[in-house]
Design a protein around this motif. Sequence first.
Motif, PDB file in Angstrom:
ATOM      1  N   LEU A   1      -9.200   0.776  -0.519  1.00  0.00           N
ATOM      2  CA  LEU A   1      -8.180  -0.045   0.248  1.00  0.00           C
ATOM      3  C   LEU A   1      -8.955  -0.172   1.637  1.00  0.00           C
ATOM      4  CD1 LEU A   1      -4.666   0.752  -0.802  1.00  0.00           C
ATOM      5  CD2 LEU A   1      -5.796  -1.300  -1.158  1.00  0.00           C
ATOM      6  N   ARG A   2      -9.834   1.039   2.039  1.00  0.00           N
ATOM      7  CA  ARG A   2     -10.446   1.112   3.147  1.00  0.00           C
ATOM      8  C   ARG A   2     -11.743  -0.009   3.043  1.00  0.00           C
ATOM      9  NH1 ARG A   2     -10.838   7.439   4.818  1.00  0.00           N
ATOM     10  NH2 ARG A   2      -9.171   7.633   6.119  1.00  0.00           N
TER      11      ARG A   2
ATOM     12  N   HIS B   1      -0.732   4.119   7.080  1.00  0.00           N
ATOM     13  CA  HIS B   1      -0.726   4.592   5.600  1.00  0.00           C
ATOM     14  C   HIS B   1      -1.045   6.085   5.749  1.00  0.00           C
ATOM     15  CE1 HIS B   1      -1.827   0.300   4.931  1.00  0.00           C
ATOM     16  NE2 HIS B   1      -0.546   0.304   4.629  1.00  0.00           N
ATOM     17  N   ASN B   2      -1.781   6.614   6.624  1.00  0.00           N
ATOM     18  CA  ASN B   2      -2.417   8.118   6.624  1.00  0.00           C
ATOM     19  C   ASN B   2      -1.233   8.943   6.594  1.00  0.00           C
ATOM     20  OD1 ASN B   2      -5.224   7.934   6.471  1.00  0.00           O
ATOM     21  ND2 ASN B   2      -5.476   7.922   8.702  1.00  0.00           N
TER      22      ASN B   2
ATOM     23  N   ILE C   1       0.863   4.107  -2.792  1.00  0.00           N
ATOM     24  CA  ILE C   1       0.597   5.664  -2.432  1.00  0.00           C
ATOM     25  C   ILE C   1       1.841   6.390  -3.210  1.00  0.00           C
ATOM     26  CG2 ILE C   1       1.011   7.292  -0.637  1.00  0.00           C
ATOM     27  CD1 ILE C   1      -0.578   5.283   1.193  1.00  0.00           C
TER      28      ILE C   1
ATOM     29  N   ARG D   1      -7.263   5.033  -1.815  1.00  0.00           N
ATOM     30  CA  ARG D   1      -7.570   5.055  -0.160  1.00  0.00           C
ATOM     31  C   ARG D   1      -9.103   4.349  -0.059  1.00  0.00           C
ATOM     32  NH1 ARG D   1      -7.592  10.256   3.723  1.00  0.00           N
ATOM     33  NH2 ARG D   1      -9.340  10.845   2.207  1.00  0.00           N
TER      34      ARG D   1
ATOM     35  N   THR E   1       0.978  -1.176   0.284  1.00  0.00           N
ATOM     36  CA  THR E   1      -0.146   0.073   0.018  1.00  0.00           C
ATOM     37  C   THR E   1       0.809   1.191  -0.081  1.00  0.00           C
ATOM     38  OG1 THR E   1      -1.926  -1.203   1.056  1.00  0.00           O
ATOM     39  CG2 THR E   1      -1.878   1.483   0.944  1.00  0.00           C
TER      40      THR E   1
ATOM     41  N   PHE F   1       0.035   8.982   2.944  1.00  0.00           N
ATOM     42  CA  PHE F   1      -1.114   9.464   2.063  1.00  0.00           C
ATOM     43  C   PHE F   1      -1.190  10.881   2.212  1.00  0.00           C
ATOM     44  CE2 PHE F   1      -5.351  11.275   1.572  1.00  0.00           C
ATOM     45  CZ  PHE F   1      -5.529  10.806   0.563  1.00  0.00           C
TER      46      PHE F   1
ATOM     47  N   LYS G   1      -7.918  -3.123   3.925  1.00  0.00           N
ATOM     48  CA  LYS G   1      -6.484  -3.149   3.633  1.00  0.00           C
ATOM     49  C   LYS G   1      -5.783  -1.737   3.930  1.00  0.00           C
ATOM     50  CE  LYS G   1      -6.772  -6.686   0.100  1.00  0.00           C
ATOM     51  NZ  LYS G   1      -6.529  -6.730  -1.285  1.00  0.00           N
ATOM     52  N   TRP G   2      -6.447  -0.912   4.683  1.00  0.00           N
ATOM     53  CA  TRP G   2      -5.887   0.454   5.071  1.00  0.00           C
ATOM     54  C   TRP G   2      -5.667   0.760   6.476  1.00  0.00           C
ATOM     55  CZ3 TRP G   2      -4.458   4.149   1.727  1.00  0.00           C
ATOM     56  CH2 TRP G   2      -4.138   5.407   2.234  1.00  0.00           C
ATOM     57  N   SER G   3      -4.595   1.073   6.907  1.00  0.00           N
ATOM     58  CA  SER G   3      -4.209   1.136   8.131  1.00  0.00           C
ATOM     59  C   SER G   3      -3.973   2.442   8.417  1.00  0.00           C
ATOM     60  CB  SER G   3      -2.941   0.395   8.527  1.00  0.00           C
ATOM     61  OG  SER G   3      -2.375   0.923   9.761  1.00  0.00           O
ATOM     62  N   GLU G   4      -4.979   3.228   9.509  1.00  0.00           N
ATOM     63  CA  GLU G   4      -4.775   4.513   9.603  1.00  0.00           C
ATOM     64  C   GLU G   4      -3.380   4.804   9.960  1.00  0.00           C
ATOM     65  OE1 GLU G   4      -7.398   6.766   8.928  1.00  0.00           O
ATOM     66  OE2 GLU G   4      -8.670   5.096   8.180  1.00  0.00           O
TER      67      GLU G   4
END
Length: 53
Positions: A25-26, A36-37, A9, A22, A5, A40, A30-33
């Motif tokens: 993936l959310r 990945h934030n 990005i 995003r 991920t 991002f 598969k999105w980890s705040e």
Amino acid sequence: MTDPTLAAIGRQKSSACLYALRIHLRRDGKWSEDLHNPAFDAKTVKLEAGWAK
């Protein structure tokens, strides 16, 4: 090994594609705040900096 991920990005060339990535993936869970934030947000700033030119 690089997180796929984070790699995705980094490859984005437009804000629209970045936001779509995003969203998908959310939705897929598969999105980890926490992970990945930050990447991002940094990529968003980089892309938007090009708008001023």
